[in-house]
Motif scaffolding. Sequence first.
Motif, PDB file in Angstrom:
ATOM      1  N   GLN A 262      19.081 -10.506  -4.604  1.00 44.50           N
ATOM      2  CA  GLN A 262      18.669 -10.711  -5.997  1.00 44.50           C
ATOM      3  C   GLN A 262      17.148 -10.774  -6.109  1.00 44.50           C
ATOM      4  O   GLN A 262      16.568 -10.267  -7.064  1.00 44.50           O
ATOM      5  N   LYS A 263      16.500 -11.371  -5.126  1.00 52.43           N
ATOM      6  CA  LYS A 263      15.041 -11.481  -5.143  1.00 52.43           C
ATOM      7  C   LYS A 263      14.373 -10.112  -5.038  1.00 52.43           C
ATOM      8  O   LYS A 263      13.253  -9.926  -5.503  1.00 52.43           O
ATOM      9  N   ARG A 264      15.064  -9.168  -4.434  1.00 47.91           N
ATOM     10  CA  ARG A 264      14.501  -7.824  -4.225  1.00 47.91           C
ATOM     11  C   ARG A 264      14.914  -6.831  -5.320  1.00 47.91           C
ATOM     12  O   ARG A 264      14.501  -5.681  -5.289  1.00 47.91           O
ATOM     13  N   GLU A 265      15.712  -7.288  -6.255  1.00 42.00           N
ATOM     14  CA  GLU A 265      16.275  -6.388  -7.273  1.00 42.00           C
ATOM     15  C   GLU A 265      15.305  -6.206  -8.446  1.00 42.00           C
ATOM     16  O   GLU A 265      15.615  -6.486  -9.609  1.00 42.00           O
ATOM     17  N   ILE A 266      14.098  -5.752  -8.123  1.00 38.31           N
ATOM     18  CA  ILE A 266      13.091  -5.419  -9.145  1.00 38.31           C
ATOM     19  C   ILE A 266      12.398  -4.125  -8.732  1.00 38.31           C
ATOM     20  O   ILE A 266      12.300  -3.825  -7.534  1.00 38.31           O
ATOM     21  N   PRO A 267      11.904  -3.349  -9.695  1.00 37.78           N
ATOM     22  CA  PRO A 267      11.194  -2.113  -9.351  1.00 37.78           C
ATOM     23  C   PRO A 267       9.946  -2.412  -8.509  1.00 37.78           C
ATOM     24  O   PRO A 267       9.219  -3.365  -8.784  1.00 37.78           O
ATOM     25  N   SER A 268       9.723  -1.622  -7.483  1.00 39.31           N
ATOM     26  CA  SER A 268       8.565  -1.814  -6.611  1.00 39.31           C
ATOM     27  C   SER A 268       7.338  -1.105  -7.171  1.00 39.31           C
ATOM     28  O   SER A 268       7.443  -0.205  -8.009  1.00 39.31           O
ATOM     29  N   SER A 269       6.165  -1.511  -6.688  1.00 39.00           N
ATOM     30  CA  SER A 269       4.915  -0.893  -7.130  1.00 39.00           C
ATOM     31  C   SER A 269       4.612   0.334  -6.270  1.00 39.00           C
ATOM     32  O   SER A 269       5.374   0.669  -5.353  1.00 39.00           O
ATOM     33  N   ARG A 270       3.497   0.992  -6.534  1.00 38.55           N
ATOM     34  CA  ARG A 270       3.091   2.165  -5.770  1.00 38.55           C
ATOM     35  C   ARG A 270       1.602   2.100  -5.457  1.00 38.55           C
ATOM     36  O   ARG A 270       0.849   1.372  -6.095  1.00 38.55           O
ATOM     37  N   LYS A 271       1.171   2.888  -4.457  1.00 37.62           N
ATOM     38  CA  LYS A 271      -0.251   3.003  -4.146  1.00 37.62           C
ATOM     39  C   LYS A 271      -0.986   3.633  -5.323  1.00 37.62           C
ATOM     40  O   LYS A 271      -0.396   4.348  -6.132  1.00 37.62           O
ATOM     41  N   LYS A 272      -2.286   3.392  -5.388  1.00 32.72           N
ATOM     42  CA  LYS A 272      -3.127   4.011  -6.407  1.00 32.72           C
ATOM     43  C   LYS A 272      -3.261   5.505  -6.121  1.00 32.72           C
ATOM     44  O   LYS A 272      -3.190   5.947  -4.961  1.00 32.72           O
ATOM     45  N   VAL A 273      -3.502   6.289  -7.174  1.00 33.81           N
ATOM     46  CA  VAL A 273      -3.704   7.729  -7.006  1.00 33.81           C
ATOM     47  C   VAL A 273      -4.844   8.001  -6.037  1.00 33.81           C
ATOM     48  O   VAL A 273      -4.782   8.926  -5.211  1.00 33.81           O
ATOM     49  N   SER A 274      -5.888   7.168  -6.073  1.00 32.50           N
ATOM     50  CA  SER A 274      -7.048   7.362  -5.196  1.00 32.50           C
ATOM     51  C   SER A 274      -6.699   7.209  -3.712  1.00 32.50           C
ATOM     52  O   SER A 274      -7.443   7.650  -2.842  1.00 32.50           O
ATOM     53  N   GLU A 275      -5.552   6.584  -3.427  1.00 28.95           N
ATOM     54  CA  GLU A 275      -5.126   6.408  -2.046  1.00 28.95           C
ATOM     55  C   GLU A 275      -4.278   7.567  -1.532  1.00 28.95           C
ATOM     56  O   GLU A 275      -4.038   7.674  -0.321  1.00 28.95           O
ATOM     57  N   ILE A 276      -3.842   8.444  -2.436  1.00 30.92           N
ATOM     58  CA  ILE A 276      -2.926   9.516  -2.014  1.00 30.92           C
ATOM     59  C   ILE A 276      -3.417  10.920  -2.340  1.00 30.92           C
ATOM     60  O   ILE A 276      -2.859  11.897  -1.846  1.00 30.92           O
ATOM     61  N   ALA A 277      -4.456  11.045  -3.170  1.00 35.43           N
ATOM     62  CA  ALA A 277      -4.951  12.361  -3.588  1.00 35.43           C
ATOM     63  C   ALA A 277      -6.447  12.456  -3.294  1.00 35.43           C
ATOM     64  O   ALA A 277      -7.232  11.673  -3.835  1.00 35.43           O
ATOM     65  N   PHE A 278      -6.846  13.404  -2.425  1.00 34.54           N
ATOM     66  CA  PHE A 278      -8.231  13.537  -1.987  1.00 34.54           C
ATOM     67  C   PHE A 278      -8.740  14.942  -2.291  1.00 34.54           C
ATOM     68  O   PHE A 278      -8.181  15.925  -1.804  1.00 34.54           O
ATOM     69  N   GLU A 279      -9.794  15.036  -3.037  1.00 27.89           N
ATOM     70  CA  GLU A 279     -10.381  16.345  -3.339  1.00 27.89           C
ATOM     71  C   GLU A 279     -11.218  16.821  -2.162  1.00 27.89           C
ATOM     72  O   GLU A 279     -12.008  16.065  -1.600  1.00 27.89           O
ATOM     73  N   GLY A 280     -11.036  18.067  -1.767  1.00 33.05           N
ATOM     74  CA  GLY A 280     -11.874  18.677  -0.740  1.00 33.05           C
ATOM     75  C   GLY A 280     -11.316  18.595   0.664  1.00 33.05           C
ATOM     76  O   GLY A 280     -11.237  19.600   1.366  1.00 33.05           O
ATOM     77  N   ALA A 281     -10.956  17.425   1.118  1.00 34.32           N
ATOM     78  CA  ALA A 281     -10.435  17.251   2.477  1.00 34.32           C
ATOM     79  C   ALA A 281      -9.794  15.880   2.610  1.00 34.32           C
ATOM     80  O   ALA A 281      -9.993  14.999   1.771  1.00 34.32           O
ATOM     81  N   PHE A 282      -9.061  15.702   3.679  1.00 32.28           N
ATOM     82  CA  PHE A 282      -8.388  14.416   3.928  1.00 32.28           C
ATOM     83  C   PHE A 282      -9.426  13.326   4.210  1.00 32.28           C
ATOM     84  O   PHE A 282     -10.423  13.555   4.885  1.00 32.28           O
ATOM     85  N   ARG A 283      -9.160  12.143   3.713  1.00 30.68           N
ATOM     86  CA  ARG A 283      -9.946  10.994   4.123  1.00 30.68           C
ATOM     87  C   ARG A 283      -9.030   9.779   4.147  1.00 30.68           C
ATOM     88  O   ARG A 283      -8.149   9.654   3.298  1.00 30.68           O
ATOM     89  N   ASP A 284      -9.254   8.946   5.106  1.00 29.81           N
ATOM     90  CA  ASP A 284      -8.424   7.752   5.258  1.00 29.81           C
ATOM     91  C   ASP A 284      -8.889   6.708   4.269  1.00 29.81           C
ATOM     92  O   ASP A 284     -10.093   6.468   4.106  1.00 29.81           O
ATOM     93  N   HIS A 285      -7.942   6.118   3.583  1.00 33.81           N
ATOM     94  CA  HIS A 285      -8.255   5.062   2.624  1.00 33.81           C
ATOM     95  C   HIS A 285      -8.214   3.728   3.359  1.00 33.81           C
ATOM     96  O   HIS A 285      -7.322   3.494   4.168  1.00 33.81           O
ATOM     97  N   PRO A 286      -9.174   2.836   3.106  1.00 35.80           N
ATOM     98  CA  PRO A 286      -9.171   1.547   3.793  1.00 35.80           C
ATOM     99  C   PRO A 286      -7.856   0.798   3.588  1.00 35.80           C
ATOM    100  O   PRO A 286      -7.337   0.715   2.473  1.00 35.80           O
ATOM    101  N   ARG A 287      -7.295   0.265   4.659  1.00 41.00           N
ATOM    102  CA  ARG A 287      -6.040  -0.478   4.585  1.00 41.00           C
ATOM    103  C   ARG A 287      -6.339  -1.907   4.134  1.00 41.00           C
ATOM    104  O   ARG A 287      -7.352  -2.490   4.531  1.00 41.00           O
ATOM    105  N   THR A 288      -5.460  -2.459   3.319  1.00 41.31           N
ATOM    106  CA  THR A 288      -5.669  -3.847   2.885  1.00 41.31           C
ATOM    107  C   THR A 288      -4.558  -4.732   3.422  1.00 41.31           C
ATOM    108  O   THR A 288      -3.514  -4.245   3.821  1.00 41.31           O
TER     109      THR A 288
END
Length: 197
Positions: free
Chosen positions: A171-197
Amino acid sequence: MNDSHRKSDYPINPLILNRWSPRAMTGESISHEELMSLFEAARWAPSSYNNQPWRFLYARRETPHFEKFFDLLIDFNKSWCNKAALLGCIVSEKIFEKTKKPAVTHALDAGAAWENLALEGSGRGLVVHGMQGFDYAKAKTVLKVPDEFEVLAMFAVGKKAPKETLSEELQKREIPSSRKKVSEIAFEGAFRDHPRT
């Protein structure tokens, strides 16, 4: 759904934003027509060279096949899938049908078909929940999957039930989960690693 759980940073179709993976199901059956509509949605997914490598193996709860699929699941998933109207397994052909050459994007293509199915089910108010918690090797054998196909995932479909029908832990887990920000998954020009938090 309470829209306070999810907000998009940019405008998108509400069907996409509101799709999530609940677990509480009533145990009721779904009609043949409704089930076929889910597979019809999957059928129209894009694929490389229109190869359509996906295959959906399934068992409705009112048939003898259901126990065979249910027994593939890990215990955690068995604890809530016992109320599913249907259990399914997604497999994908690793080679092109016509050329017999390796189909590098077969899993991507099958994922697109799965998303179509999940969105169609969500739009109909159904629970559609994908899973990797099952015995892959046993699934390949028990479900008679040919060598040229890869077992990718299982899924449950059912009619929504109140979350109170689940264990306290779930029951505690029965809620919609969040997602990463667009800036963490879409990179213009080339791949770059996003800082982990």
